[in-house]
Design a protein around this motif. Sequence first.
Motif, short mmCIF file in Angstrom:
data_model
loop_
_atom_site.label_atom_id
_atom_site.label_comp_id
_atom_site.label_asym_id
_atom_site.label_seq_id
_atom_site.Cartn_x
_atom_site.Cartn_y
_atom_site.Cartn_z
N UNK A 116 0.85 -1.37 -0.02
CA UNK A 116 -0.07 0.06 0.11
C UNK A 116 0.75 1.28 -0.08
N UNK A 117 0.69 2.21 -0.91
CA UNK A 117 1.47 3.50 -0.88
C UNK A 117 0.63 4.61 -0.40
N UNK A 118 -0.70 4.83 -0.36
CA UNK A 118 -1.63 5.76 0.11
C UNK A 118 -2.90 5.23 0.51
N UNK A 119 -3.53 5.81 1.36
CA UNK A 119 -4.78 5.39 1.72
C UNK A 119 -5.57 6.78 1.84
N UNK A 120 -7.14 6.81 1.43
CA UNK A 120 -7.64 7.91 1.60
C UNK A 120 -9.20 7.29 1.50
N UNK A 121 -10.08 8.66 2.02
CA UNK A 121 -11.50 8.23 2.21
C UNK A 121 -12.33 8.89 1.21
N UNK A 122 -12.92 8.31 0.18
CA UNK A 122 -13.50 8.91 -0.91
C UNK A 122 -14.71 9.98 -0.28
#
Lengths: 463, 116
Positions: free
Chosen positions: A452-458
Amino acid sequence: MNRLLYCCGLLLASFSINAANLWLERQVGQPWLQATSDDAPLALQNWLLDQQADHWPTRLNSLFQQTYCTERLEDVGPFATSSHFLAGDGRVLLSQQMQRQLAEPAPMQAQQWLRLSPEQSQSSQPVYLLADRARGFVQSVMVPQQGAPQTLWQFGFLPPQSVAGFVAPLVVSTADTPRRQSVLVLPARNPFGVQFLDPSSGRVIPFANPSAGEPLQASAMPAVLDTDLNGALDRIYQISEDGQLYRLQLQQNLQVRMSLVADLRQTGWQYTTALTASRARWPNGTGWQVGDVLMFFAQSEHRQQLLVVKIPELQDSVVGYQELSVQSLDGGPASSHRGWRLELTGSIAAMPSVMAGVLYLPLADTMQHCAGPSKMDKLLALHLYYGNAVYAQPLLNVDTPVAGKLSVKSQDNALMLMVESQSIVPKMLGVRADCAGCSELLLPSQFPKWQRIASYQPEQGAY
Amino acid sequence: MKSKGFVLVLCLCLVALMSCMLWSALTVSQLSQMIAATGSTQLQQRFFAEQRHQAQQQISHNVPAERQLADCPAQYALWLNAPAVCELVWLQTTATSDQPGQGSLLVRMQLTGDTQ
């Protein structure tokens, strides 16, 4: 396979005036005759030895016997093919195995070639680059669908007497240049030890800050890295012949920042073969250390050693030769966090590969006498970071020359290492980070691996 | 008579005031409880969303890649000159009525050739 041979044929045809006369050698080390002729292509003349020369018959016969034990040159009639060599009209084309025997102590393939993509060559016709180690030049050859092959340019990159290393043409793109263009990276006798060539024209691409310092005595093929994974090279490693390892950081508009990262000077050892480098990360006690791992060779008169050096991204001091752990084939994990070195018992048959953190190095057993055609090569398999044996034995016997590309096949809930269609390692192992020198069985179910490079909440509907 | 009426009104006012104070105290405590619960509920929702996202990742072997990387990012068990390819993948779990969505940018490393 047919397509590959056809490509080889096209390439070699470019060096023959008569396109029907082809002398080919398969990658697996066995010669293969497509058409017989009095003329052999120029590209093969390094290894097309004249039997009628005074000293060659004796040497070749002893070489045949030493290598294969069963065949003698006199037993072969005109244009006869054997499983190991091809002879005809008073000349002989040697297999790669024999070439390696002849080329001691730096046995590498004399020639390497690479097909350029249309963007790299800026031509709609197939264009090949061919590097000739023995004569120290790179040639660009266009092979049109119809008509004779055409040499586009030729570039001598080193004085022939200094060429002792493996040469592989490498086409990459430079970062942050006004226009992204492909370059061919070659060793050079300038302050940086490397030079760039435009593969479409063969012209030298100058650096923006040509240093006025002393030229670096370097003849090794440099290693290139793309640290930001944008498809363009931004870092080069080059080593001088006496063992000073430099990191060249490419900046905007081909500005180069050069720094010494390792000083491996040691009396009697020369560093002239190609460097291999990769981005890597390893545990450093408190967390993970990101940096580069370099693999290369040092040679003395009759000895060779493999060196693996870890260069952290933010390096605090220059790595010294004595800081590297001295490994032996039956030794445990290396104690040094800088890297390790190992004296080799065979000669290097191909550049190293790394699979799941295990370093695989094909070695030709030069001490073998009359063992028959089987067990021609050995495969050295060691832990990349600690240099200890990963499998039960550090040297794996291989029934085929490991000159072809390694591949991996899943079978019986395990991964199998293959060369051509032959299995080398039935159950592959990979390294584990939780202890020094540890390994584990690789399972097909572990792939694909995710990172995993990055995580976000749409968010939707919010402005 | 007048003073008795005054005391009564005063008592009523006092009772009303006390009721207001009690009601507001109850409301505030309820609100703070709700606020506290909201945090943990949100964490719980995020946890379940992450779990759902990871489960989706495990079955997303064939999700089309955004692009193929020229090289694989730094890793411990690295693959070099080997039949491995790394791809950049956007993976998004859709939101449901009680769980938020989750998105991530991933690198998918798979072996090529005969492996698959």
